[in-house]
Design a protein around this motif. Structure first.
Motif, PDB file in Angstrom:
ATOM      1  N   ALA A 253      44.618  -8.206 -32.222  1.00  0.00           N
ATOM      2  CA  ALA A 253      44.097  -6.841 -32.216  1.00  0.00           C
ATOM      3  C   ALA A 253      45.166  -5.841 -32.639  1.00  0.00           C
ATOM      4  O   ALA A 253      44.912  -4.916 -33.419  1.00  0.00           O
ATOM      5  CB  ALA A 253      43.564  -6.490 -30.832  1.00  0.00           C
ATOM      6  N   GLN A 254      46.371  -6.022 -32.141  1.00  0.00           N
ATOM      7  CA  GLN A 254      47.456  -5.092 -32.471  1.00  0.00           C
ATOM      8  C   GLN A 254      47.824  -5.149 -33.945  1.00  0.00           C
ATOM      9  O   GLN A 254      48.252  -4.149 -34.521  1.00  0.00           O
ATOM     10  CB  GLN A 254      48.669  -5.395 -31.593  1.00  0.00           C
ATOM     11  CG  GLN A 254      48.462  -5.033 -30.124  1.00  0.00           C
ATOM     12  CD  GLN A 254      49.490  -5.662 -29.206  1.00  0.00           C
ATOM     13  OE1 GLN A 254      50.391  -6.398 -29.659  1.00  0.00           O
ATOM     14  NE2 GLN A 254      49.376  -5.410 -27.904  1.00  0.00           N
ATOM     15  N   SER A 255      47.653  -6.296 -34.559  1.00  0.00           N
ATOM     16  CA  SER A 255      47.961  -6.433 -35.989  1.00  0.00           C
ATOM     17  C   SER A 255      46.845  -5.886 -36.873  1.00  0.00           C
ATOM     18  O   SER A 255      47.009  -5.809 -38.085  1.00  0.00           O
ATOM     19  CB  SER A 255      48.199  -7.907 -36.328  1.00  0.00           C
ATOM     20  OG  SER A 255      46.989  -8.650 -36.240  1.00  0.00           O
TER      21      SER A 255
ATOM     22  N   HIS B  95      44.739 -17.492 -41.068  1.00  0.00           N
ATOM     23  CA  HIS B  95      44.273 -16.722 -42.233  1.00  0.00           C
ATOM     24  C   HIS B  95      44.526 -15.240 -41.973  1.00  0.00           C
ATOM     25  O   HIS B  95      43.609 -14.489 -41.624  1.00  0.00           O
ATOM     26  CB  HIS B  95      42.782 -16.995 -42.471  1.00  0.00           C
ATOM     27  CG  HIS B  95      42.484 -18.413 -42.835  1.00  0.00           C
ATOM     28  ND1 HIS B  95      42.605 -18.905 -44.128  1.00  0.00           N
ATOM     29  CD2 HIS B  95      42.090 -19.476 -42.072  1.00  0.00           C
ATOM     30  CE1 HIS B  95      42.296 -20.192 -44.145  1.00  0.00           C
ATOM     31  NE2 HIS B  95      41.979 -20.562 -42.915  1.00  0.00           N
ATOM     32  N   PRO B  96      45.761 -14.798 -42.141  1.00  0.00           N
ATOM     33  CA  PRO B  96      46.129 -13.426 -41.750  1.00  0.00           C
ATOM     34  C   PRO B  96      45.427 -12.325 -42.530  1.00  0.00           C
ATOM     35  O   PRO B  96      45.441 -11.174 -42.084  1.00  0.00           O
ATOM     36  CB  PRO B  96      47.643 -13.397 -41.988  1.00  0.00           C
ATOM     37  CG  PRO B  96      47.931 -14.530 -42.912  1.00  0.00           C
ATOM     38  CD  PRO B  96      46.916 -15.579 -42.619  1.00  0.00           C
ATOM     39  N   ASP B  97      44.810 -12.645 -43.652  1.00  0.00           N
ATOM     40  CA  ASP B  97      44.078 -11.620 -44.393  1.00  0.00           C
ATOM     41  C   ASP B  97      42.612 -11.537 -43.979  1.00  0.00           C
ATOM     42  O   ASP B  97      41.875 -10.695 -44.491  1.00  0.00           O
ATOM     43  CB  ASP B  97      44.167 -11.886 -45.906  1.00  0.00           C
ATOM     44  CG  ASP B  97      45.572 -11.686 -46.438  1.00  0.00           C
ATOM     45  OD1 ASP B  97      46.273 -10.791 -45.910  1.00  0.00           O
ATOM     46  OD2 ASP B  97      45.978 -12.421 -47.360  1.00  0.00           O
ATOM     47  N   ALA B  98      42.194 -12.408 -43.086  1.00  0.00           N
ATOM     48  CA  ALA B  98      40.814 -12.363 -42.585  1.00  0.00           C
ATOM     49  C   ALA B  98      40.694 -11.297 -41.503  1.00  0.00           C
ATOM     50  O   ALA B  98      41.674 -10.885 -40.887  1.00  0.00           O
ATOM     51  CB  ALA B  98      40.397 -13.724 -42.042  1.00  0.00           C
ATOM     52  N   ARG B  99      39.479 -10.847 -41.265  1.00  0.00           N
ATOM     53  CA  ARG B  99      39.190  -9.858 -40.234  1.00  0.00           C
ATOM     54  C   ARG B  99      37.948 -10.310 -39.469  1.00  0.00           C
ATOM     55  O   ARG B  99      37.063 -10.959 -40.031  1.00  0.00           O
ATOM     56  CB  ARG B  99      38.927  -8.466 -40.836  1.00  0.00           C
ATOM     57  CG  ARG B  99      40.090  -7.885 -41.630  1.00  0.00           C
ATOM     58  CD  ARG B  99      41.209  -7.437 -40.719  1.00  0.00           C
ATOM     59  NE  ARG B  99      42.307  -6.828 -41.451  1.00  0.00           N
ATOM     60  CZ  ARG B  99      43.332  -7.491 -41.975  1.00  0.00           C
ATOM     61  NH1 ARG B  99      43.380  -8.822 -41.858  1.00  0.00           N
ATOM     62  NH2 ARG B  99      44.298  -6.870 -42.605  1.00  0.00           N
ATOM     63  N   ALA B 100      37.857  -9.928 -38.205  1.00  0.00           N
ATOM     64  CA  ALA B 100      36.671 -10.264 -37.404  1.00  0.00           C
ATOM     65  C   ALA B 100      36.605  -9.353 -36.196  1.00  0.00           C
ATOM     66  O   ALA B 100      37.602  -8.768 -35.775  1.00  0.00           O
ATOM     67  CB  ALA B 100      36.709 -11.727 -36.956  1.00  0.00           C
ATOM     68  N   VAL B 101      35.408  -9.228 -35.648  1.00  0.00           N
ATOM     69  CA  VAL B 101      35.190  -8.598 -34.349  1.00  0.00           C
ATOM     70  C   VAL B 101      34.997  -9.723 -33.345  1.00  0.00           C
ATOM     71  O   VAL B 101      34.231 -10.658 -33.598  1.00  0.00           O
ATOM     72  CB  VAL B 101      33.953  -7.677 -34.359  1.00  0.00           C
ATOM     73  CG1 VAL B 101      33.716  -7.091 -32.973  1.00  0.00           C
ATOM     74  CG2 VAL B 101      34.111  -6.574 -35.397  1.00  0.00           C
ATOM     75  N   VAL B 102      35.700  -9.659 -32.218  1.00  0.00           N
ATOM     76  CA  VAL B 102      35.548 -10.662 -31.163  1.00  0.00           C
ATOM     77  C   VAL B 102      35.152  -9.929 -29.891  1.00  0.00           C
ATOM     78  O   VAL B 102      35.872  -9.052 -29.424  1.00  0.00           O
ATOM     79  CB  VAL B 102      36.830 -11.476 -30.942  1.00  0.00           C
ATOM     80  CG1 VAL B 102      36.591 -12.535 -29.861  1.00  0.00           C
ATOM     81  CG2 VAL B 102      37.272 -12.145 -32.244  1.00  0.00           C
ATOM     82  N   ASN B 103      34.005 -10.285 -29.358  1.00  0.00           N
ATOM     83  CA  ASN B 103      33.461  -9.633 -28.169  1.00  0.00           C
ATOM     84  C   ASN B 103      33.585 -10.564 -26.970  1.00  0.00           C
ATOM     85  O   ASN B 103      33.249 -11.746 -27.049  1.00  0.00           O
ATOM     86  CB  ASN B 103      31.986  -9.279 -28.398  1.00  0.00           C
ATOM     87  CG  ASN B 103      31.419  -8.457 -27.264  1.00  0.00           C
ATOM     88  OD1 ASN B 103      31.502  -7.234 -27.272  1.00  0.00           O
ATOM     89  ND2 ASN B 103      30.816  -9.111 -26.278  1.00  0.00           N
TER      90      ASN B 103
ATOM     91  N   SER C 194      47.454 -18.586 -22.858  1.00  0.00           N
ATOM     92  CA  SER C 194      47.770 -18.042 -24.183  1.00  0.00           C
ATOM     93  C   SER C 194      46.688 -17.120 -24.727  1.00  0.00           C
ATOM     94  O   SER C 194      46.944 -16.355 -25.665  1.00  0.00           O
ATOM     95  CB  SER C 194      47.987 -19.189 -25.173  1.00  0.00           C
ATOM     96  OG  SER C 194      46.740 -19.774 -25.583  1.00  0.00           O
ATOM     97  N   LEU C 195      45.489 -17.184 -24.146  1.00  0.00           N
ATOM     98  CA  LEU C 195      44.363 -16.469 -24.750  1.00  0.00           C
ATOM     99  C   LEU C 195      44.559 -14.963 -24.774  1.00  0.00           C
ATOM    100  O   LEU C 195      44.357 -14.315 -25.808  1.00  0.00           O
ATOM    101  CB  LEU C 195      43.065 -16.834 -24.026  1.00  0.00           C
ATOM    102  CG  LEU C 195      42.575 -18.267 -24.248  1.00  0.00           C
ATOM    103  CD1 LEU C 195      41.388 -18.575 -23.344  1.00  0.00           C
ATOM    104  CD2 LEU C 195      42.193 -18.481 -25.713  1.00  0.00           C
ATOM    105  N   GLY C 196      44.926 -14.374 -23.646  1.00  0.00           N
ATOM    106  CA  GLY C 196      45.133 -12.935 -23.610  1.00  0.00           C
ATOM    107  C   GLY C 196      46.156 -12.471 -24.623  1.00  0.00           C
ATOM    108  O   GLY C 196      45.873 -11.604 -25.463  1.00  0.00           O
ATOM    109  N   PRO C 197      47.392 -13.030 -24.600  1.00  0.00           N
ATOM    110  CA  PRO C 197      48.402 -12.616 -25.575  1.00  0.00           C
ATOM    111  C   PRO C 197      47.987 -12.845 -27.030  1.00  0.00           C
ATOM    112  O   PRO C 197      48.289 -12.015 -27.897  1.00  0.00           O
ATOM    113  CB  PRO C 197      49.614 -13.478 -25.205  1.00  0.00           C
ATOM    114  CG  PRO C 197      49.436 -13.786 -23.750  1.00  0.00           C
ATOM    115  CD  PRO C 197      47.954 -13.924 -23.565  1.00  0.00           C
ATOM    116  N   ARG C 198      47.314 -13.951 -27.312  1.00  0.00           N
ATOM    117  CA  ARG C 198      46.953 -14.239 -28.705  1.00  0.00           C
ATOM    118  C   ARG C 198      45.934 -13.243 -29.233  1.00  0.00           C
ATOM    119  O   ARG C 198      46.080 -12.728 -30.352  1.00  0.00           O
ATOM    120  CB  ARG C 198      46.416 -15.670 -28.822  1.00  0.00           C
ATOM    121  CG  ARG C 198      47.480 -16.713 -28.581  1.00  0.00           C
ATOM    122  CD  ARG C 198      46.916 -18.107 -28.520  1.00  0.00           C
ATOM    123  NE  ARG C 198      46.604 -18.633 -29.854  1.00  0.00           N
ATOM    124  CZ  ARG C 198      46.199 -19.884 -30.055  1.00  0.00           C
ATOM    125  NH1 ARG C 198      46.070 -20.721 -29.024  1.00  0.00           N
ATOM    126  NH2 ARG C 198      45.940 -20.302 -31.282  1.00  0.00           N
TER     127      ARG C 198
END
Length: 575
Positions: A213-215, A51-59, A204-208
């Motif tokens: 975040a970069q996007s 869902h590329p239009d979604a946004r979230a904070v991940v801690n 894969s977790l770090g790169p994903r």
């Protein structure tokens, strides 16, 4: 450019596991880091990617990130030269020589492979269910345990890992699909292929998450290194702000706690930057535990925002009304600042967050999301004298989903689908809200110390068992201080001791102590806590006190969701 008039909604997912690795032996005593990696952390990334239009904070808690790195290193060493892996379950999955059928080692592995949600995981898969039933039969018939085939344990090990596999992986990965279709008589080739998938997912977790975040789709945030309750490190007496008559440990001061809190924040930043290649703007102080001193410390360390539960806001508003003459009660759905500290604080709506954690797991996904969004829409439509609300939903990003069908697949997919293109609500992040404020922050004279659990620190201090744990930690800290000042330790030993103390300062040990928690989990965590403290004494060259070898807590309760999560509001309390 036309401004977006939709009400901002922040979904903040907190990812955290304590240190399960014995630092002296390198052994992981419990497998929850890598299991949550392949089940929850990959699924949470995959839903956002879908869902590329979604946004979230991940801690992320930094000690979780470090343990992911350690697992990958150990797997790679095993592949390279056969070096033993430190996790007994992961090692057994690819072991050429499983324990003798009926032996204690065999039965111990069998029991470990049944530590999964019975209804949502074990019973979902017929082969896993049959193996579980067979294990139950063998458990009651010690006279025939020697006749169990090693293939039974091999198949059980495979199904344990298949059961814990993330739903987005299960639906898309050919190796996982092939193993599920085979269903039994798994070969060593099958087992090694499964390990390859586990390593692939963890790597894969770090790169994903970096890419998300970069996007701009995800804001990454951090907690202090080992997830300590920072206000209690700074001042144990801060627990009395929300509970004036709370029973304190014999030691009422954690000497040098400020320096330790700073250490956790700096160490956490280093790990976070190494893993994600950026600096965090926000810090989810462990368990949303905040105090006025904590806000000052977070600001000094360069953080721009933090967050907690709405009970902390209500307690602070009540104090402002009773002692500072505040006339109008501010709404919790907005940014806050306290006293002269410029750090912005957001408060989750505990009711919304707890619906996800404790209510919706048994609902149809469309009904659950429809109900949640309806509540959010009602909050957004309330008259606030022209101010736009900021609605925060913050909760554990891992433990809730095992109670949902298919690891929350349908719920999360529907949640992002509905909110990413909602006509009056927009998903955003705290970092973006600080860059483009939608309303002014409410100002209060003082933040009443507390956490997202009941607005107090009662989950970590005040109970007799928890207080005994604090006394053991305070005593160990005194020995640590003397050893660090003695000149007897090398620089390497001092660094090792500091990290070991940091592990002992983590919140999880205190969380689980108490009669209301499940006996088996209490036993696991209190044993691990005492083991970590013992390791600290070994590093600094001091004999551990006899009190450290006496069990701290027994448990025996049956809390909701197994006790790994707690609702924000105490059912017996009133606002």
């Amino acid at each position: 450019m036309v401004s977006d008039s939709r009400t901002p909604v922040v979904l903040c997912w907190h990812m955290h596991q304590p240190v399960y690795q014995d630092q002296s032996s390198g052994e992981f005593l419990f497998p929850w880091v890598y299991l949550h990696c392949i089940k929850d952390y990959v699924d949470m990334a995959a839903h956002l990617e879908a869902h590329p239009d979604a946004r979230a904070v991940v801690n992320f808690a930094p000690v979780l990130l470090e343990q992911i790195e350690e697992y990958l290193v150990q797997i790679e060493r095993w592949r390279h030269d056969g070096s033993p892996m430190g996790d007994p379950l992961l090692a057994a999955l690819v072991s050429d020589c499983l324990p003798e059928p009926g032996s204690p080692g065999f039965l111990e592995l069998m029991e470990k492979c049944l530590r999964a949600n019975a209804n949502r995981i074990i019973k979902r898969f017929s082969p896993y269910k049959r193996l579980s039933e067979l294990a139950g039969f063998y458990r009651t018939r010690p006279d025939i345990q020697r006749y169990i085939s090693w293939q039974f344990l091999a198949d059980l090990l495979v199904w344990y890992h298949l059961g814990w596999m993330g739903e987005t992986v299960r639906r898309n990965h050919p190796v996982i699909q092939s193993l599920q279709e085979k269903s039994h008589q798994f070969s060593m080739e099958d087992r090694r292929a499964l390990l390859d998938v586990i390593a692939e997912l963890m790597a894969s977790l770090g790169p994903r998450y970096r890419h998300l975040a970069q996007s701009g789709q995800v804001e990454l945030a951090m907690s202090p290194w080992a997830h300590p309750i920072v206000p209690l490190l700074l001042d144990l007496e801060s627990a009395s702000e929300a509970i004036p008559d709370i029973k304190m440990p014999e030691h009422t001061d954690y000497a040098g706690g400020t320096e330790r809190a700073v250490w956790h924040l700096k160490q956490g930043r280093q790990v976070f930057h190494r893993f994600f290649g950026e600096e965090p703007a926000g810090c989810w102080a462990s368990e949303g535990a905040l105090s006025q001193q904590t806000l000052s410390l977070l600001h000094q360390q360069g953080f721009r925002w933090s967050a907690s539960g709405d009970s902390v806001a209500h307690n602070s508003i009540r104090l402002a009304q009773e002692q500072f003459g505040l006339k109008k009660s501010p709404d919790i759905h907005q940014p806050f600042v306290f006293a002269d500290e410029p750090l912005t604080v957001f408060f989750r709506d505990d009711g919304l967050s707890d619906l996800i954690g404790f209510t919706y797991a048994d609902w149809h996904a469309e009904d659950a999301v429809g109900d949640l969004v309806h509540h959010i829409e009602n909050i957004a439509s309330e008259n606030r004298d022209g101010d736009m609300p900021v609605i925060s939903v913050i909760l554990d990003g891992e433990n809730a989903w095992e109670y949902y069908p298919e690891n929350g697949y349908y719920f999360l997919d529907e949640l992002y689908r509905v909110l990413e293109n909602h006509s009056s609500l927009r998903l955003t992040t705290y970092k973006e809200l600080l860059q483009k404020p939608v309303c002014s922050a409410a100002q209060l004279p003082h933040l009443v110390a507390g956490s997202w659990i009941y607005g107090t620190f009662s989950t970590w201090i005040g109970d007799p068992d928890k207080n005994r744990a604090w006394d053991l930690l305070c005593e160990a800290k005194q020995h640590y201080d003397r050893a660090m000042d003695s000149g007897a330790l090398s620089a390497e030993q001092k660094e090792q001791a500091s990290r070991q103390l940091g592990i002992c300062e983590g919140s999880d040990w205190f969380w689980w102590f108490g009669d209301y928690n499940p006996a088996a989990v209490v036993r696991d965590f209190e044993h691990l806590y005492r083991r970590h403290l013992t390791s600290l004494y070994e590093i600094i060259g001091n004999p551990a006190p006899a009190s450290l070898f006496q069990p701290l807590s027994q448990g025996g309760g049956e809390p909701a969701r197994g006790g790994a999560m707690r609702p924000g509001h105490d059912a017996g309390a009133t606002e």
